[in-house]
Design an enzyme around this catalytic site. Structure first.
Site, PDB file in Angstrom:
ATOM      1  N   ARG A   1      24.394  11.210   0.344  1.00  0.00           N
ATOM      2  CA  ARG A   1      23.103  10.725  -0.137  1.00  0.00           C
ATOM      3  C   ARG A   1      23.061   9.198  -0.204  1.00  0.00           C
ATOM      4  O   ARG A   1      21.986   8.614  -0.133  1.00  0.00           O
ATOM      5  CB  ARG A   1      22.798  11.354  -1.497  1.00  0.00           C
ATOM      6  CG  ARG A   1      23.730  10.968  -2.609  1.00  0.00           C
ATOM      7  CD  ARG A   1      23.661  11.946  -3.780  1.00  0.00           C
ATOM      8  NE  ARG A   1      24.264  13.239  -3.440  1.00  0.00           N
ATOM      9  CZ  ARG A   1      24.304  14.288  -4.266  1.00  0.00           C
ATOM     10  NH1 ARG A   1      23.784  14.189  -5.483  1.00  0.00           N
ATOM     11  NH2 ARG A   1      24.847  15.414  -3.882  1.00  0.00           N
TER      12      ARG A   1
ATOM     13  N   LYS B   1      38.746  15.615  -2.409  1.00  0.00           N
ATOM     14  CA  LYS B   1      38.497  17.044  -2.303  1.00  0.00           C
ATOM     15  C   LYS B   1      39.781  17.825  -2.578  1.00  0.00           C
ATOM     16  O   LYS B   1      40.874  17.373  -2.233  1.00  0.00           O
ATOM     17  CB  LYS B   1      37.985  17.404  -0.906  1.00  0.00           C
ATOM     18  CG  LYS B   1      36.603  16.877  -0.588  1.00  0.00           C
ATOM     19  CD  LYS B   1      36.187  17.290   0.810  1.00  0.00           C
ATOM     20  CE  LYS B   1      34.814  16.729   1.156  1.00  0.00           C
ATOM     21  NZ  LYS B   1      33.751  17.342   0.354  1.00  0.00           N
TER      22      LYS B   1
END
Length: 508
Positions: free
Chosen positions: A356, A282
């Site tokens: 996910r 990130k």
């Protein structure tokens, strides 16, 4: 936790630090709400005018303090805004009461006891005010020094006790509403505590241990799969995400069963205890709040315990998919292919799309028990925040009627949500030349793409909904209503309400 009581005592003679009353926003100025009549009478019927002189309008979240009238044992009256005055013959909205009670509880931090004289027309209002108090009084102080330390001299404890005036201590419905509000509020605050815990203290193993302790206390069966069991079982998604961290992943199964139940709900929570993005790191400025990436698992954990405390006549299984997403020499790389628990292979194009992957394994595990419905909860995509902002979560499902049910349950309990589609044309963007599916698709509509990915791992014929709580799970701004700064516990109340509807035979 704030202790709650029902009281038929008259406000003037009650010993407390403050009397809380409601004030609404009328067409011509502030209007004192029902419940405040004794205070208004002590001001010779001029309380609304006094409040207006002090600047009160009745707007939602507004707090006005004034000295209690002569003859009152409490020294302070706290008037809290309820928002717009209801239509003629209509009662105050439950969420308006919940928010007002939360604002008042927070404003009374440091007080030992307060009497809440807000409008109570039925047991539903009792529950709303009680819940608002418990949630509004919340504070997370576990890591702050106390005692004689100079930096803590101004620290104040949360409101210790709240008496709900107008509540009937011998009324079964009122007592039940108070008990429900206490259980749900305390478990939601448990979720907040978990979300606020620093990741150096809450890794997957620590989370699993806390779950085991709570499960034992409330008669919930618990099973924890460690890294060896996950490898043996073929949980490639959870292992792939957790492979870069020194803290090994876990899959926790919490099972609450009722001897009177004939329905079974499964809740699945994303539990990334810290998300660096992995190899797809990130950028600066996006890491500081990533301890909250386990908010979905916290919500599921809290909801299962709440169901047990309430003794709901429904079987509820919670799955906590726990991992820490870190970059290292053993981390999953963009381009790697993972074989999931379902046997399906996934090409990982971005390691920051990790939620996910852990959810996919947990969804397939939940599907093996063939529950009547599965609901997953996850801080899944920044795209959902762009679509719905910071206070509303998205609801996707493989069944339109169930999506509507989940949305309506969320709105009923005061958790803003919005139904979102799963457009079939977006599925093609996840086609992979190497594997069965890729973990990334089109950039536009990324929240919907994530939902389509998860749908691939729900067992055939099982009703499923996906809650993307990325926006409201962690409040980076100032507190509002009963919502504090930091972890919010979003989705706990929605899950509990779904369990209640199922127990009542109203979920289909």
């Amino acid at each position: 936790m704030t202790a709650l009581t029902l009281s038929t005592a008259a406000a003037p003679g009650l010993r407390a630090d403050a009397i809380v009353i409601g004030v609404a926003k009328g067409v011509k100025g502030p209007i004192v709400a029902p419940g405040s009549e004794p205070v208004d009478q002590a001001y010779d019927g001029r309380l609304a005018g006094v409040l207006e002189t002090l600047g009160a309008t009745g707007a939602e979240g507004e707090v006005t303090k004034l000295p209690a009238p002569a003859g009152f044992k409490a020294p302070l009256v706290l008037a809290v805004g309820l928002g717009a005055e209801p239509e003629k013959d209509a009662s105050y909205d439950a969420e308006a009461l919940r928010r007002a009670a939360g604002v008042a509880a927070r404003a009374l931090t440091g007080s030992k006891k307060a009497a809440f004289a807000l409008p109570l027309t039925d047991a539903g209002d009792v529950g709303a005010v009680a819940e608002g108090v418990v949630l509004g009084a919340y504070s997370f102080d576990a890591y702050k020094q106390s005692g004689a330390d100079a930096r803590a001299k101004n620290a104040k404890a949360p409101l210790a006790e709240a008496a709900l005036l107008g509540g009937k201590p011998r009324d079964a419905a009122h007592k039940a509403a108070l008990a429900r509000a206490t259980a749900v509020g305390e478990e939601l605050n448990r979720a907040r505590d978990l979300i606020n815990m620093p990741p150096n203290d809450l890794d997957p193993e620590a989370f699993a241990t806390l779950a085991q302790t709570a499960a034992k206390e409330h008669g919930i069966k618990v099973q924890v799969l460690d890294e060896k069991a996950l490898a043996k079982g073929g949980y490639g998604g959870i292992l792939g995400v957790g492979g870069g961290s020194a803290a090994a992943p876990r899959l926790v199964k919490l099972s609450y069963t009722s001897s009177k139940a004939d329905k079974h709900l499964a809740f699945v929570g994303k539990g990334i205890t810290y998300d660096s993005g992995g190899i797809s790191l990130k950028p600066a400025g996006h890491n500081e709040t990533m301890k909250c990436d386990m908010s979905g698992a916290a919500a599921v954990f809290a909801a299962v315990v709440a169901a047990a405390r309430l003794g709901l006549e429904v079987n509820v299984t919670g799955w906590l998919a726990l991992a820490e997403n870190m970059p290292s020499g053993t981390a999953t790389r963009p381009g790697d292919v993972l074989r999931m628990f379902s046997g399906k292979t996934v090409e990982v194009l971005n390691t920051d799309a990790e939620g996910r992957l852990v959810l996919a394994d947990a969804l397939w595990a939940a599907s093996q028990e063939k529950p009547d419905a599965i609901v997953d909860v996850a801080t899944l995509t920044g795209a959902m925040m762009l679509a719905l902002g910071s206070r509303t979560f998205g609801v996707m499902a493989n069944d339109d009627a169930f999506r509507t049910t989940v949305y309506e349950a969320a709105e009923e309990v005061g958790e803003p949500a919005w139904p979102m589609p799963l457009p079939e044309h977006l599925r093609k963007g996840m086609d992979s030349a190497t594997a069965d599916i890729a973990n990334m698709g089109e950039r536009m509509g990324g929240g919907l793409v994530a939902g389509l990915f998860l749908r691939e791992f729900v067992g055939e014929g099982i009703t499923w909904a996906h809650l993307d709580i990325a926006g409201p799970a962690f409040n980076e701004g100032g507190p509002f209503g009963y919502t504090p700064k930091g972890g919010t516990g979003t989705a706990v109340r929605t899950l509990v309400r779904l369990a209640e509807l199922t127990a009542a035979g109203e979920l289909g």
